[in-house]
Design an enzyme around this catalytic site. Structure first.
Site, short mmCIF file in Angstrom:
data_model
loop_
_atom_site.label_atom_id
_atom_site.label_comp_id
_atom_site.label_asym_id
_atom_site.label_seq_id
_atom_site.Cartn_x
_atom_site.Cartn_y
_atom_site.Cartn_z
N GLY A 14 -2.29 -21.57 6.86
CA GLY A 14 -1.61 -20.59 6.01
C GLY A 14 -0.14 -20.87 5.74
N ASN A 16 0.97 -22.22 3.02
CA ASN A 16 1.20 -21.78 1.64
C ASN A 16 1.28 -20.26 1.55
OD1 ASN A 16 1.30 -23.98 -0.49
ND2 ASN A 16 -0.40 -24.68 0.80
N ARG A 67 -25.08 -17.18 -0.59
CA ARG A 67 -23.89 -17.31 -1.41
C ARG A 67 -23.59 -16.02 -2.17
NH1 ARG A 67 -21.88 -20.99 -5.15
NH2 ARG A 67 -21.43 -22.40 -3.45
N MET A 92 -11.25 -22.71 2.05
CA MET A 92 -12.12 -23.87 2.01
C MET A 92 -13.60 -23.52 1.81
SD MET A 92 -9.72 -25.88 1.94
CE MET A 92 -10.02 -27.63 2.18
N ARG A 93 -13.87 -22.39 1.16
CA ARG A 93 -15.25 -22.06 0.80
C ARG A 93 -15.38 -22.12 -0.71
NH1 ARG A 93 -18.29 -22.42 5.00
NH2 ARG A 93 -19.88 -21.68 3.57
N ASN A 109 -5.41 -21.47 -7.69
CA ASN A 109 -5.69 -22.30 -6.51
C ASN A 109 -4.61 -23.37 -6.40
OD1 ASN A 109 -7.22 -23.45 -4.32
ND2 ASN A 109 -7.90 -25.06 -5.74
N HIS A 111 -4.07 -27.30 -4.87
CA HIS A 111 -4.80 -28.48 -4.39
C HIS A 111 -3.80 -29.60 -4.13
CE1 HIS A 111 -8.21 -31.12 -3.87
NE2 HIS A 111 -7.56 -32.01 -4.58
C1 GAR Z 1 -3.12 -27.22 1.44
O1 GAR Z 1 -2.72 -28.55 1.49
C2 GAR Z 1 -3.91 -26.94 0.16
O2 GAR Z 1 -3.41 -27.64 -0.95
C3 GAR Z 1 -5.28 -27.41 0.55
O3 GAR Z 1 -5.45 -26.95 1.86
C4 GAR Z 1 -4.18 -26.93 2.52
C5 GAR Z 1 -3.98 -25.58 3.17
O4 GAR Z 1 -2.83 -25.58 3.97
N1 GAR Z 1 -6.28 -26.92 -0.36
C6 GAR Z 1 -7.34 -27.63 -0.78
O5 GAR Z 1 -7.57 -28.75 -0.40
C7 GAR Z 1 -8.22 -26.93 -1.78
N2 GAR Z 1 -9.07 -27.86 -2.45
P1 GAR Z 1 -2.20 -24.20 4.45
O6 GAR Z 1 -3.33 -23.41 5.11
O7 GAR Z 1 -1.15 -24.63 5.46
O8 GAR Z 1 -1.63 -23.49 3.26
#
Ligand code: GAR
Length: 222
Positions: A14, A16, A67, A92-93, A109, A111
């Site tokens: 978390g 972000n 789902r 991640m789901r 989102n 990425h």
């Molecule tokens: C981040 O790097 C985000 O971009 C990625 O998961 C990480 C979460 O980090 N998301 C993906 O790969 C989605 N396809 P965080 O929990 O520290 O924010």
């Protein structure tokens, strides 16, 4: 400006989410985070939310084997929280097309690559294997296709000789933490509109949708 009600969906650390909490707490981005929903009960992001006084909820796939059932539980939670906008932040789901369509233009989102390059998992490993000199992150509107959809903001990050996936992950995260608040700000201020496959930003200033890792910014300086 009236605060927009945002739900953040997480599965892990978390960082972000923390960047969004920090940006909203200072009033820099006119948002109130009304719910942090996690797919895992051990996600550290839940602790970040609790510390910030934000309501939390765990919706685990273990409790919703189908789902459709899982998506319905998430849809209900978002409605109950009165969310207007949803931010996936390391969630991640995979969400089903029906739920995604219900939130079309209101679900974002992040990425860790310069989409459309390197969608999916193990992004940094694949960037290194491909020998890319540059990578980055993308904040985009969510469409039913995974890691696709109209791009709002991108951040650019150099790949350095000797980089490991972990080193690259850390460097990309630094820019992610600036990119997500920037993109959310554009959306909640009503400055974005989706035209076909792309985002158009009202009164866009040059560079407004592009962030550079500080290392790149230094190199570019004459
Ligand atoms: C981040 O790097 C985000 O971009 C990625 O998961 C990480 C979460 O980090 N998301 C993906 O790969 C989605 N396809 P965080 O929990 O520290 O924010």
């Amino acid at each position: 400006m009236e605060l927009r009600r945002v739900a953040v969906l997480i599965s892990g650390s978390g960082t972000n989410l923390q960047a969004l909490i920090d940006a909203t707490k200072t009033g820099r981005v006119p948002v109130r985070i009304v719910l942090v929903l996690s797919s895992r009960e051990d996600a550290y992001g839940l602790e970040r939310a609790r510390r910030a006084g934000i309501p939390t909820l765990v919706v685990s796939p273990k409790d919703h084997p189908s789902r459709a059932d899982y998506d319905a539980a998430i849809g209900c939670a978002l409605e109950e929280a009165g969310a207007e906008i949803v931010c996936l932040a390391g969630f991640m789901r995979l969400l089903g097309a029906e739920l995604v369509r219900a939130w079309e233009g209101r679900m974002l989102n992040i990425h860790p690559s310069l989409l459309p390059a390197f969608p999916g998992l193990e992004v940094h490993e694949r960037v290194l294997e491909a020998g890319m000199p540059v990578t980055g992150c993308t904040v985009h509107f969510v469409t039913p296709e995974v890691d696709a959809g109209p791009v709002i903001v991108q951040g650019v990050v150099p790949v350095l000789p000797g980089d490991t996936p972990e080193a690259l992950r850390e460097r990309v995260l630094e820019v992610e933490h600036r990119a997500y608040p920037r993109a959310l700000d554009l959306v909640v201020r009503g400055r974005t509109r989706i035209e076909g496959e792309r985002v158009v930003v009202r009164d866009e200033a040059p560079g407004e949708r592009l962030l550079l890792h500080p290392m790149l910014a230094r190199w570019i300086r004459p």
